[in-house]
Design a protein around this motif. Sequence first.
Motif, short mmCIF file in Angstrom:
data_model
loop_
_atom_site.label_atom_id
_atom_site.label_comp_id
_atom_site.label_asym_id
_atom_site.label_seq_id
_atom_site.Cartn_x
_atom_site.Cartn_y
_atom_site.Cartn_z
N SER A 1 79.03 26.47 27.88
CA SER A 1 77.83 25.34 28.10
C SER A 1 77.80 24.09 27.10
O SER A 1 77.05 23.25 27.12
N GLY A 2 78.50 24.35 25.94
CA GLY A 2 78.48 23.13 24.98
C GLY A 2 78.95 23.91 23.66
O GLY A 2 79.53 24.89 23.72
N GLN A 3 78.92 22.83 22.68
CA GLN A 3 79.30 23.34 21.19
C GLN A 3 78.27 24.09 20.66
O GLN A 3 76.97 23.58 20.66
N THR A 4 78.48 25.14 19.75
CA THR A 4 77.62 25.87 18.99
C THR A 4 77.24 24.91 17.69
O THR A 4 78.02 24.18 17.23
N ASP A 5 75.86 24.78 17.23
CA ASP A 5 75.60 24.53 16.17
C ASP A 5 74.47 25.19 15.57
O ASP A 5 74.51 26.51 15.81
N ALA A 6 73.77 24.88 14.49
CA ALA A 6 72.73 25.56 13.71
C ALA A 6 71.68 26.23 14.88
O ALA A 6 71.30 27.49 14.50
N ARG A 7 71.53 25.72 15.96
CA ARG A 7 70.47 26.26 16.76
C ARG A 7 71.19 27.41 17.74
O ARG A 7 70.50 28.13 18.31
N SER A 8 72.39 27.60 17.62
CA SER A 8 73.06 28.78 18.39
C SER A 8 72.78 30.09 17.41
O SER A 8 72.61 31.19 17.97
N ASP A 9 73.01 30.04 16.28
CA ASP A 9 72.55 30.92 15.30
C ASP A 9 71.12 31.28 15.44
O ASP A 9 70.53 32.26 15.04
N LEU A 10 70.02 30.28 15.64
CA LEU A 10 68.73 30.56 15.53
C LEU A 10 68.47 31.41 16.79
O LEU A 10 67.47 32.16 16.92
N TYR A 11 69.05 30.91 18.06
CA TYR A 11 69.30 31.90 19.30
C TYR A 11 69.49 33.49 18.92
O TYR A 11 68.54 34.23 19.37
N SER A 12 70.66 33.56 18.17
CA SER A 12 70.84 34.86 17.80
C SER A 12 69.92 35.62 17.19
O SER A 12 69.68 37.02 17.25
N LEU A 13 69.24 35.04 16.12
CA LEU A 13 68.10 35.24 15.32
C LEU A 13 66.98 36.09 16.25
O LEU A 13 66.35 36.75 15.89
N GLY A 14 66.81 34.94 17.29
CA GLY A 14 65.49 35.46 18.25
C GLY A 14 66.07 36.60 18.85
O GLY A 14 65.08 37.41 19.13
N ALA A 15 67.35 36.80 19.42
CA ALA A 15 67.77 37.88 19.93
C ALA A 15 67.63 39.11 19.28
O ALA A 15 67.32 40.37 19.57
N LEU A 16 68.11 38.92 17.81
CA LEU A 16 68.02 40.02 16.90
C LEU A 16 66.45 40.45 16.61
O LEU A 16 66.26 41.60 16.64
N MET A 17 65.51 39.44 16.54
CA MET A 17 64.36 39.90 16.28
C MET A 17 63.39 40.58 17.66
O MET A 17 62.81 41.69 17.46
N LEU A 18 63.82 40.27 18.79
CA LEU A 18 63.47 40.78 19.93
C LEU A 18 64.08 42.15 19.98
O LEU A 18 63.35 43.38 20.68
N TYR A 19 65.34 42.47 19.97
CA TYR A 19 66.12 43.88 19.60
C TYR A 19 65.30 44.62 18.88
O TYR A 19 64.94 45.92 19.27
N LEU A 20 64.81 44.27 17.75
CA LEU A 20 63.93 45.11 16.76
C LEU A 20 62.72 45.41 17.27
O LEU A 20 61.97 46.34 17.04
N MET A 21 61.94 44.29 17.80
CA MET A 21 60.70 44.54 18.31
C MET A 21 60.51 45.24 19.55
O MET A 21 59.31 45.97 19.70
N THR A 22 61.65 45.46 20.14
CA THR A 22 61.40 46.43 21.33
C THR A 22 62.40 47.68 21.24
O THR A 22 62.82 48.37 22.21
N SER A 23 62.57 47.99 19.73
CA SER A 23 63.25 49.17 19.79
C SER A 23 64.58 49.41 20.27
O SER A 23 65.03 50.36 20.81
N GLY A 24 65.29 48.21 20.64
CA GLY A 24 66.88 48.10 20.87
C GLY A 24 66.61 48.08 22.48
O GLY A 24 68.05 48.02 23.26
N ALA A 25 65.56 47.73 23.26
CA ALA A 25 65.49 47.61 24.70
C ALA A 25 66.03 46.27 25.21
O ALA A 25 66.52 46.21 26.27
#
Length: 492
Positions: A191-215
């Motif tokens: 859907s577009g070119q990756t930039d710094a905000r793409s890494d920030l999305y991944s950080l959010g996904a990682l945080m949610l993964y840890l906050m929901t015990s992997g769910a």
Amino acid sequence: MRHPARLEHGSLLGGRYRIISVLGIGGMSHVYKAEDLKLPGKFWAIKESITSVSYEGSMEAEAALLTSLRHPRLPQIVDFFVPDEEGYTYLVMEYIDGETLSEYFKKCKGKIPMEQLTEFILQLLDVLSYLHGLNPAVIYRDLKPSNIMIISDNEVKLIDFGIARSYKSNHVEDTVKLGTAGFAAPEQYGSGQTDARSDLYSLGALMLYLMTSGAYTEWIQGVEGAIRSDVPRTYIPVVRRLLRLSPDERFQSAEEVRKELLRRPGIATSRGETTLTMSGGTRVIALTGASSGVGVTHTAIAISHYLERQNFKVAVIEMSPRSQSFSRIQQIIQSGKPLSSGRQFEVDGVHYWKQSGRADILSLLGGSYQFIIMDLGSGQDQNRLEEFLRADLPIVIGSGAEWRQAEIHAFVRSNHRFPRDKWIYCLPLASSDAVQRIRKSLDTSSVYSLPLNIDPFDREPHMDKIFAHIFTHMIGQLPKKRSFFARRRAGV
């Protein structure tokens, strides 16, 4: 597409590096642990890949990229072997002795202690800020638990730059779509070119993964109920914004995320690196009664309308499961009109939420409210106790009557195992003698007598003075305005 490994235990690379073991196997590479024969006792990690695989991150590009980087949370490159006749190439880098975040997560059974989780996130923001600040910016593109190493003293290092790329300002989208499903941003799939905000999305996904015990790694229906009870509620709006589908709606830089986290209460690290204030974000004030009938709802309403008069956007939430107070208020203000079917109504700018639960709180935290006032009623079921303890400002309402003062002490004793340094005690209509006795017995100056306030929706000068003192570190003084009930009495 996995290629066969060329090296095994005892193999010698370049006449210098003896293979000891396999550290990891990926779709396009193998990583080995090797001993340096020229530096006895020194170990390196060797990444083996085939350059013919059709993806943008060739080993030559990865080597050139990594050798240019200098950051304590990135591995150092020490040697590089150009492709042989079969396309095999080798990258020799710093050996990181530790375990991946994925392994650490499993060891903790999905519940990494919050203090450590916070340390990990702040360190990741530090290295992302470095990468994104380069010219051109380096986009990591594969932030996930297996690419994060945890070493001694909870230090974090990023590994595996196989799909990292330099940002190309004249490109509309990436040439090759790569990333790990669940953690990769939508733009990494075309859907577009990756930039710094793409890494920030991944950080959010990682945080949610840890906050929901992997769910969960995406903010979808049902995620609120899976968030761990010990997660500071102020993490919620940060994660939700990081996970916006449109890059323009996310945080725009790692530094912006860091500042937002650091100004939210409840974040600290064991290294003493953060100093927090209560400014910014959504603040939660929770009121609970030391016993029934002490005026919790009355005080919660008074606080809500005081804060609204300071021009803050305020929601007051009814958390006591049997309370009908908010329904009665709604019937009064909407007399002669059909009652709305929803649980939310408004009184003089304050939003009231009837019979609410934890999912409602998490949803409201992602909105635009500056203050959420929680009326927990009396009684101590586990859910309400957790909300009280996690609030930015927990307030205990008790009676100042001499024969009922023991109720406050009983409440404190029953919760003696929890920190009470930020608790506030309010005693409606208590005498100054009663306040002094309770201050002395509880060894705190945070005990206040609340004056008579017949109409909690309207301004009462003595009550406002006390509230101004209690909340002085959270708000400033702004113009006041008259309440709905006052206007109603005046016929306005």
